[in-house]
Design an enzyme around this catalytic site. Sequence first.
Site, PDB file in Angstrom:
ATOM      1  N   GLU A 259       0.861  -1.184   0.000  1.00 56.00           N
ATOM      2  CA  GLU A 259       0.000   0.000   0.000  1.00 56.00           C
ATOM      3  C   GLU A 259       0.892   1.226   0.000  1.00 56.00           C
ATOM      4  O   GLU A 259       1.936   1.248   0.656  1.00 56.00           O
ATOM      5  CB  GLU A 259      -0.911   0.027   1.229  1.00 56.00           C
ATOM      6  CG  GLU A 259      -1.681   1.346   1.312  1.00 56.00           C
ATOM      7  CD  GLU A 259      -2.849   1.341   2.273  1.00 56.00           C
ATOM      8  OE1 GLU A 259      -2.806   0.571   3.249  1.00 56.00           O
ATOM      9  OE2 GLU A 259      -3.797   2.111   2.034  1.00 56.00           O
ATOM     10  N   CYS A 444      -6.568   1.147   2.429  1.00 54.03           N
ATOM     11  CA  CYS A 444      -7.501   2.272   2.321  1.00 54.03           C
ATOM     12  C   CYS A 444      -7.236   3.130   1.096  1.00 54.03           C
ATOM     13  O   CYS A 444      -8.148   3.783   0.591  1.00 54.03           O
ATOM     14  CB  CYS A 444      -7.452   3.117   3.586  1.00 54.03           C
ATOM     15  SG  CYS A 444      -8.222   2.283   4.977  1.00 54.03           S
ATOM     16  N   ASN A 571     -12.402  -2.956   0.303  1.00 50.32           N
ATOM     17  CA  ASN A 571     -11.356  -3.068   1.313  1.00 50.32           C
ATOM     18  C   ASN A 571     -11.966  -2.808   2.684  1.00 50.32           C
ATOM     19  O   ASN A 571     -12.293  -1.667   2.984  1.00 50.32           O
ATOM     20  CB  ASN A 571     -10.251  -2.042   1.053  1.00 50.32           C
ATOM     21  CG  ASN A 571      -9.225  -2.017   2.175  1.00 50.32           C
ATOM     22  OD1 ASN A 571      -8.558  -3.017   2.428  1.00 50.32           O
ATOM     23  ND2 ASN A 571      -9.124  -0.899   2.872  1.00 50.32           N
ATOM     24  N   GLU A 572     -12.134  -3.831   3.451  1.00 53.44           N
ATOM     25  CA  GLU A 572     -12.658  -3.762   4.820  1.00 53.44           C
ATOM     26  C   GLU A 572     -13.756  -2.699   4.952  1.00 53.44           C
ATOM     27  O   GLU A 572     -13.801  -1.945   5.914  1.00 53.44           O
ATOM     28  CB  GLU A 572     -11.528  -3.539   5.843  1.00 53.44           C
ATOM     29  CG  GLU A 572     -10.719  -2.278   5.690  1.00 53.44           C
ATOM     30  CD  GLU A 572      -9.732  -2.027   6.839  1.00 53.44           C
ATOM     31  OE1 GLU A 572      -9.006  -2.953   7.233  1.00 53.44           O
ATOM     32  OE2 GLU A 572      -9.695  -0.888   7.330  1.00 53.44           O
TER      33      GLU A 572
HETATM   34  O1  AHR Z   1      -2.520  -1.423   6.593  1.00 55.67           O
HETATM   35  C1  AHR Z   1      -2.885  -0.130   6.951  1.00 55.67           C
HETATM   36  C2  AHR Z   1      -4.373   0.104   6.849  1.00 55.67           C
HETATM   37  O2  AHR Z   1      -5.042  -0.756   7.722  1.00 55.67           O
HETATM   38  C3  AHR Z   1      -4.994  -0.216   5.529  1.00 55.67           C
HETATM   39  O3  AHR Z   1      -4.906   0.822   4.641  1.00 55.67           O
HETATM   40  C4  AHR Z   1      -6.411  -0.485   5.867  1.00 55.67           C
HETATM   41  O4  AHR Z   1      -6.999  -1.373   4.968  1.00 55.67           O
HETATM   42  C5  AHR Z   1      -6.352  -0.993   7.272  1.00 55.67           C
HETATM   43  O5  AHR Z   1      -7.213  -0.333   8.092  1.00 55.67           O
END
Ligand code: AHR
Length: 837
Positions: A259, A444, A571-572
Amino acid sequence: MKKITLLFIVLYCFTILTAFGTNPKDYGPHKVYLFAYATEKDKGHNGLHFAWSNDKKNWFAIGPEHSFLKCDYGRWGAEKRMLNPFLFKDNAGIYHCLWSVNERDNVLAHAASTDLVNWNRQTYVPVMKGGNVENITVSANNGSYVINFTSNGKPYNTTTADFKKYTDTKSSATAAAAKGTVIIEGESHIGTITEVDYSVVENLVKTVQSVKYKNEHNKTSPESDAKMFAGLKSLQAKITVDASQSKKISNLLTGVFFEDINYAADGGLYAELIQNRDFEYALSDKESKDKNWNHTTAWTGTFKLDSVNGIHANNAHYAIIKNNTVSNTGFDGIALKAGDKYDLSVFAKGAAFTVKLKDATGIILAQANIKPGTLWKKYSAILKPGKTVTDAVLEISTTGETAIDMVSLFPQKTYKGRKNGLRADLAETVANLHPRFMRFPGGCVAHGDGIDNIYRWKNTIGSLESRKPMRNLWGYHQSMGLGYFEYFQYCEDMDAEPVPVLAAGVPCQNSGVGGAGQQFGIPMEHMDEYVQDVLDLIEYANGSVTTTWGKKRAEAGHPKPFNLKYIGIGNEDLITDVFEERYTMIVNAVRKQYPDIKVIGTVGPFFEGSDYREGWAIADKLNLPLVDEHYYEQPGWFINNQNFYDSYDRSKAKVYLGEYASWGNTMYNALAEALYLTGVERNGDVVSMASYAPMLARENHTQWNPDLIYFNGSEVKPTVNYYVQQLYGNNPGDSYLQSFVKLSDNSEVNKRLGISVVTDAATGDLIIKIANVLPVSVMPEIALQNITAKGAATYTVFAEKPDSKTGKPVTTSIPSQQALSKELPPYSFTVIRFKTK
Ligand code: AHR
């Protein structure tokens, strides 16, 4: 050891006594009163709380610090609030809670539950135009519900049958009925009083006890270990491995999560050495509106900024230097290696200019002269510094008027020598994990801060000047120089499956840009276009060169398909109706056009709770092949939950554990992860993939700690957690062999020794991994049944003090029989590998 067990028992009893207050008599069915209320900022927690009473006079708080329902509307942290909750039970016995989310967004929020502990998805409906929603009360009316509330002090009402759709609000003649006020532990609270069976209260109390107990139990550390295991001596472990009892496991089990967080892309993996090369940094990149963060960031000297007739609409800004010198300081200085070649390129027009690399004392390390024409054109030169430095600057001087843009300095030595490639040392450190897959571009970052910040892959391909830079949700800038082509290429170079993750048509639930950005989602009228983008990505990766997007891949230098097999959608995310509608649309479209692509579902940011349950329910409904689980927890959680997947239903979706880490970079954390992974490997028939997160972090620029690999301009610093991941990456298997361990009669001791035994068909090797998270050594006696060790064993031990943040595994070659009975040091992770044929 005994002391700590006693401590837990005392704590448990204490919690029962304090939480229960005065019990009603223990016979016959009986009713009590339940008071539901919210606490706010001053208490430091948002959400719904309960107290109970026999007589509506004496109230006993349940918890009281425990929130049974937390509002998930709004920005991270203090913006997530629950105001004015109103709780009632419908005729079917379902509890409903309605509340207001803040003083400005006119939103009525709702969730329902059958037991007041587990709540379903939340809905947020803006029911008013102008004004807030306050003093909510609800009354049933022939199968529908009338919601009375006040807004700006005036009474209104609206009607709903399902708490999703509401009629237009109308003014009411009278104000909403006042709610109850009760005194709890000396403090006055406004809320709703409902009559419930005492069993409901009992269940709430037990929930609080269980949460407290688990939290305490998970607070292990080297210090608490010293107490818990005081007096414990070296142990003997009888371990039997039975090759006749085996099962197939995933051959993709460990991979990496990339990320762009902590400067992982620009200033990190992406080898570009010039910061803000395109003059596109902007105030809006930072939520804080940091005045020093603008089009001139990382540049010094006098120049004018212009955006008229720039080199590309996506890259409008450029600099005009008049008889002056400007310098770029890179990312904390430019790191250069003596004798290495660096590709300089710059778009320019106007007067001739000189480019110099200078060290911190002003000594010139390399230079080039460029004579541009009157129109924008890209110019290149090779610079070869004679000295190794970490803090050079790139200087541009002109005695006339020169316009410049896309000023780039790239080491020729990138990973695998790729143009526009990756920083070799960092990319190699990642590749040395032997990841079987790589997830990108987040996290995120993938779903973004508000709809306009959703990561759009099409903005990240093509010529660098045509890529569309964007604010990074973590508070900096994404040049998109590291884009989808580079991600796919890196995966291929590492022999890792690419796993792109795309937003599910909704932004991050913690969005703060464009209002609360709260899962309102891409408007449905634009969803077809968005779905097409997802389909186009698959064509870009896999389509033939005759397809529109396959052709673009070929033009970028890769005519052969990238052979994409997986795609993550979401994503979550907060699981809402808005999410589900868009998610289902995307999944169905992908399935229809690309039935072989495996779509990965999303089940929230935690290992439990509403998003987890609701996400899994959607996965079941859509019959998804895989879901993406996330959790960041204390090391004790990983130790105590190593059986997490043992009970997973094998007939449902498989798991991609897409983000996990224990909170810390000590050996203790690394070992908790190693131990947990023995459980993951044991469940490799249901867990298909797992990736630690986040992966990369530039020192002094972190938004998130811990991370797997830290770095600065010239050094790469793998953590102890990294070496655990590497030991798994280097030693995968495709069959799991049953093993039995006899260690102690104390379960706290037993759970500290994790063992996983696999075989690898490709090499014919047997691999035994043993995590010893005990402060004492363990003498193993490993008996192999129905399989024989041949030749010498490769024996790797990673043993450090539990609070150590440094250290590396040590590998030796020893006779197999010796390896099977060699002492396992305290706080160690051991991998034994040998041939069986
Ligand atoms: O890994 C850091 C963050 O943790 C990511 O962006 C998110 O998906 C999670 O909350």
